[in-house]
Design a protein around this motif. Structure first.
Motif, PDB file in Angstrom:
ATOM      1  N   ARG A 111       0.843  -1.204   0.000  1.00  0.00           N
ATOM      2  CA  ARG A 111       0.000   0.000   0.000  1.00  0.00           C
ATOM      3  C   ARG A 111       0.872   1.245   0.000  1.00  0.00           C
ATOM      4  N   VAL A 112       0.603   2.138  -0.939  1.00  0.00           N
ATOM      5  CA  VAL A 112       1.314   3.415  -1.021  1.00  0.00           C
ATOM      6  C   VAL A 112       0.297   4.532  -0.824  1.00  0.00           C
ATOM      7  N   PRO A 113       0.237   5.133   0.364  1.00  0.00           N
ATOM      8  CA  PRO A 113      -0.706   6.243   0.580  1.00  0.00           C
ATOM      9  C   PRO A 113      -0.376   7.414  -0.337  1.00  0.00           C
ATOM     10  N   VAL A 114      -1.382   8.044  -0.882  1.00  0.00           N
ATOM     11  CA  VAL A 114      -1.165   9.191  -1.758  1.00  0.00           C
ATOM     12  C   VAL A 114      -0.406  10.291  -1.022  1.00  0.00           C
ATOM     13  N   GLU A 115      -0.675  10.446   0.265  1.00  0.00           N
ATOM     14  CA  GLU A 115      -0.021  11.503   1.037  1.00  0.00           C
ATOM     15  C   GLU A 115       1.486  11.299   1.161  1.00  0.00           C
ATOM     16  N   SER A 116       1.981  10.080   0.857  1.00  0.00           N
ATOM     17  CA  SER A 116       3.418   9.813   0.947  1.00  0.00           C
ATOM     18  C   SER A 116       4.149  10.090  -0.368  1.00  0.00           C
ATOM     19  N   ILE A 117       3.411  10.339  -1.454  1.00  0.00           N
ATOM     20  CA  ILE A 117       4.018  10.529  -2.772  1.00  0.00           C
ATOM     21  C   ILE A 117       4.551  11.949  -2.908  1.00  0.00           C
ATOM     22  N   GLU A 118       5.836  12.064  -3.259  1.00  0.00           N
ATOM     23  CA  GLU A 118       6.457  13.379  -3.424  1.00  0.00           C
ATOM     24  C   GLU A 118       6.425  13.832  -4.880  1.00  0.00           C
ATOM     25  N   TRP A 119       6.667  12.884  -5.784  1.00  0.00           N
ATOM     26  CA  TRP A 119       6.535  13.190  -7.204  1.00  0.00           C
ATOM     27  C   TRP A 119       6.365  11.901  -7.990  1.00  0.00           C
ATOM     28  N   ILE A 120       5.982  12.032  -9.255  1.00  0.00           N
ATOM     29  CA  ILE A 120       5.676  10.880 -10.101  1.00  0.00           C
ATOM     30  C   ILE A 120       6.338  11.085 -11.452  1.00  0.00           C
ATOM     31  N   SER A 121       6.962  10.026 -11.956  1.00  0.00           N
ATOM     32  CA  SER A 121       7.612  10.109 -13.264  1.00  0.00           C
ATOM     33  C   SER A 121       7.081   9.020 -14.184  1.00  0.00           C
ATOM     34  N   ALA A 122       7.139   9.272 -15.491  1.00  0.00           N
ATOM     35  CA  ALA A 122       6.733   8.280 -16.482  1.00  0.00           C
ATOM     36  C   ALA A 122       7.849   7.270 -16.666  1.00  0.00           C
ATOM     37  N   ASP A 123       7.478   5.992 -16.831  1.00  0.00           N
ATOM     38  CA  ASP A 123       8.461   4.925 -17.022  1.00  0.00           C
ATOM     39  C   ASP A 123       7.861   3.896 -17.980  1.00  0.00           C
ATOM     40  N   ASP A 124       7.985   4.173 -19.296  1.00  0.00           N
ATOM     41  CA  ASP A 124       7.390   3.332 -20.345  1.00  0.00           C
ATOM     42  C   ASP A 124       5.878   3.188 -20.109  1.00  0.00           C
ATOM     43  N   ASP A 125       5.402   1.948 -19.917  1.00  0.00           N
ATOM     44  CA  ASP A 125       3.973   1.708 -19.702  1.00  0.00           C
ATOM     45  C   ASP A 125       3.586   1.850 -18.238  1.00  0.00           C
ATOM     46  N   TYR A 126       4.489   2.347 -17.431  1.00  0.00           N
ATOM     47  CA  TYR A 126       4.253   2.497 -15.992  1.00  0.00           C
ATOM     48  C   TYR A 126       4.518   3.934 -15.577  1.00  0.00           C
ATOM     49  N   VAL A 127       4.105   4.245 -14.341  1.00  0.00           N
ATOM     50  CA  VAL A 127       4.557   5.457 -13.692  1.00  0.00           C
ATOM     51  C   VAL A 127       5.307   5.027 -12.439  1.00  0.00           C
ATOM     52  N   CYS A 128       6.248   5.837 -12.025  1.00  0.00           N
ATOM     53  CA  CYS A 128       7.006   5.551 -10.815  1.00  0.00           C
ATOM     54  C   CYS A 128       6.573   6.532  -9.730  1.00  0.00           C
ATOM     55  N   LEU A 129       6.103   5.985  -8.618  1.00  0.00           N
ATOM     56  CA  LEU A 129       5.688   6.791  -7.480  1.00  0.00           C
ATOM     57  C   LEU A 129       6.894   6.977  -6.567  1.00  0.00           C
ATOM     58  N   HIS A 130       7.363   8.198  -6.446  1.00  0.00           N
ATOM     59  CA  HIS A 130       8.552   8.482  -5.641  1.00  0.00           C
ATOM     60  C   HIS A 130       8.100   8.927  -4.252  1.00  0.00           C
ATOM     61  N   THR A 131       8.498   8.175  -3.230  1.00  0.00           N
ATOM     62  CA  THR A 131       8.167   8.510  -1.847  1.00  0.00           C
ATOM     63  C   THR A 131       9.453   8.601  -1.040  1.00  0.00           C
ATOM     64  N   SER A 132       9.340   9.061   0.183  1.00  0.00           N
ATOM     65  CA  SER A 132      10.530   9.207   1.037  1.00  0.00           C
ATOM     66  C   SER A 132      11.116   7.857   1.430  1.00  0.00           C
ATOM     67  N   THR A 133      10.313   6.788   1.306  1.00  0.00           N
ATOM     68  CA  THR A 133      10.792   5.466   1.712  1.00  0.00           C
ATOM     69  C   THR A 133      11.139   4.561   0.542  1.00  0.00           C
ATOM     70  N   GLY A 134      10.952   5.050  -0.683  1.00  0.00           N
ATOM     71  CA  GLY A 134      11.293   4.230  -1.838  1.00  0.00           C
ATOM     72  C   GLY A 134      10.460   4.577  -3.053  1.00  0.00           C
ATOM     73  N   ASN A 135      10.792   3.937  -4.171  1.00  0.00           N
ATOM     74  CA  ASN A 135      10.087   4.164  -5.431  1.00  0.00           C
ATOM     75  C   ASN A 135       9.282   2.920  -5.796  1.00  0.00           C
ATOM     76  N   HIS A 136       8.103   3.140  -6.399  1.00  0.00           N
ATOM     77  CA  HIS A 136       7.201   2.032  -6.673  1.00  0.00           C
ATOM     78  C   HIS A 136       6.595   2.190  -8.059  1.00  0.00           C
ATOM     79  N   LEU A 137       6.618   1.106  -8.846  1.00  0.00           N
ATOM     80  CA  LEU A 137       6.061   1.131 -10.191  1.00  0.00           C
ATOM     81  C   LEU A 137       4.585   0.760 -10.168  1.00  0.00           C
ATOM     82  N   LEU A 138       3.801   1.500 -10.951  1.00  0.00           N
ATOM     83  CA  LEU A 138       2.372   1.257 -11.067  1.00  0.00           C
ATOM     84  C   LEU A 138       2.017   1.317 -12.547  1.00  0.00           C
ATOM     85  N   ARG A 139       1.261   0.341 -13.019  1.00  0.00           N
ATOM     86  CA  ARG A 139       0.900   0.315 -14.433  1.00  0.00           C
ATOM     87  C   ARG A 139      -0.163   1.384 -14.714  1.00  0.00           C
TER      88      ARG A 139
END
Length: 260
Positions: A167-195
């Protein structure tokens, strides 16, 4: 009653999966099926005759209230609404006909709701439950008519490995980048790929909290520390975590409006 037969209804596959995993840990409960919309839910209700329905309020082909209306008759199952939005909750408890669980669903809260459903099934007549379902529909539909149609995510669930979800709470997301067919959710505790795509993820986020600054990046407004020039006509966004991101020319005006 030895086992509660439970049907889950939600238009988000990950939400259904989370409920299924939670139900596996609740004793004396059998998860008989999962539906992703109103039409499928009505078919499965007729097929499996569940004791309890865990029901999302809003779906793409209708609402949970549309399903409840079809239950008025015979021996209706107990209904537990499961939603990310708490604006119906007060009325749900006021009429005391159903339970109402907010997402993300905790194990203890789910078990408590199912215990209550078991008690209602065992101790209350079908006529009493039908009367209360009618009152639930009336009061909660009034709430739906008065609220905006748009809804925004409070969390995302991403695959951590082959079988696990995180689970990645929206409130923890600092920024989001495009990564091919995914986006990368950048948080203070790590990065997470979401289709998803940048455009798709923006439609699920509150525009008062996030803004697109480039064709391939979105930032949380509260995470912006400064906006500085980088050359004659280009700008950079500096985040509080030290990240620096280029601002696309077409997004300069939007960014200025959001910060002033």
């Amino acid at each position: 009653m030895s086992q509660l037969r439970v049907l889950t209804v939600d238009d988000e596959p990950l939400a259904l999966r989370r409920l299924q995993l939670a139900l596996e840990n609740v004793p004396d409960v059998a998860h008989v099926g999962a539906a992703r919309g109103k039409a499928e839910a009505l078919q499965l209700i007729e097929k499996y005759q569940p004791d309890v329905i865990l029901l999302d309020v809003r779906m793409r082909d209708g609402s949970g209230f549309d399903i409840v209306e079809k239950l008025i008759g015979g021996d209706p199952p107990a209904v537990i609404f499961v939603s990310a939005f708490d604006n119906h909750a007060a009325r749900a408890f006021e009429v005391r006909a159903i339970d109402y669980i907010l997402k993300p669903v905790s194990y203890d809260r789910l078990r408590s709701a199912l215990d209550r459903a078991r008690s209602e099934i065992e101790n209350r007549s079908s006529e009493e439950r039908i009367a209360e379902l009618k009152e639930v529909i009336r009061t909660l539909r009034e709430e739906v008519r008065s609220e905006p149609v748009q809804r925004f995510e409070a969390e995302f669930w991403v695959r951590r490995n082959v079988t696990g979800l995180l689970r990645v709470p929206v409130e923890s997301i600092e920024w989001i980048s495009a990564d091919d067919d995914y986006v990368c959710l950048h948080t203070s505790t790590g990065n997470h790929l979401l289709r998803d795509t940048i455009r798709g993820i923006l439609s699920r986020l509150d525009p008062a909290q996030f803004i697109r600054i480039h064709r391939s990046s979105v930032v949380r407004i509260d995470a912006i520390e400064a906006v500085k020039r980088n050359g004659v006509s280009s700008r950079e966004v500096h985040l509080t975590n030290g990240t620096r991101l280029k601002v696309g020319r077409v997004y300069n005006k939007l960014l200025k409006q959001a910060l002033t």
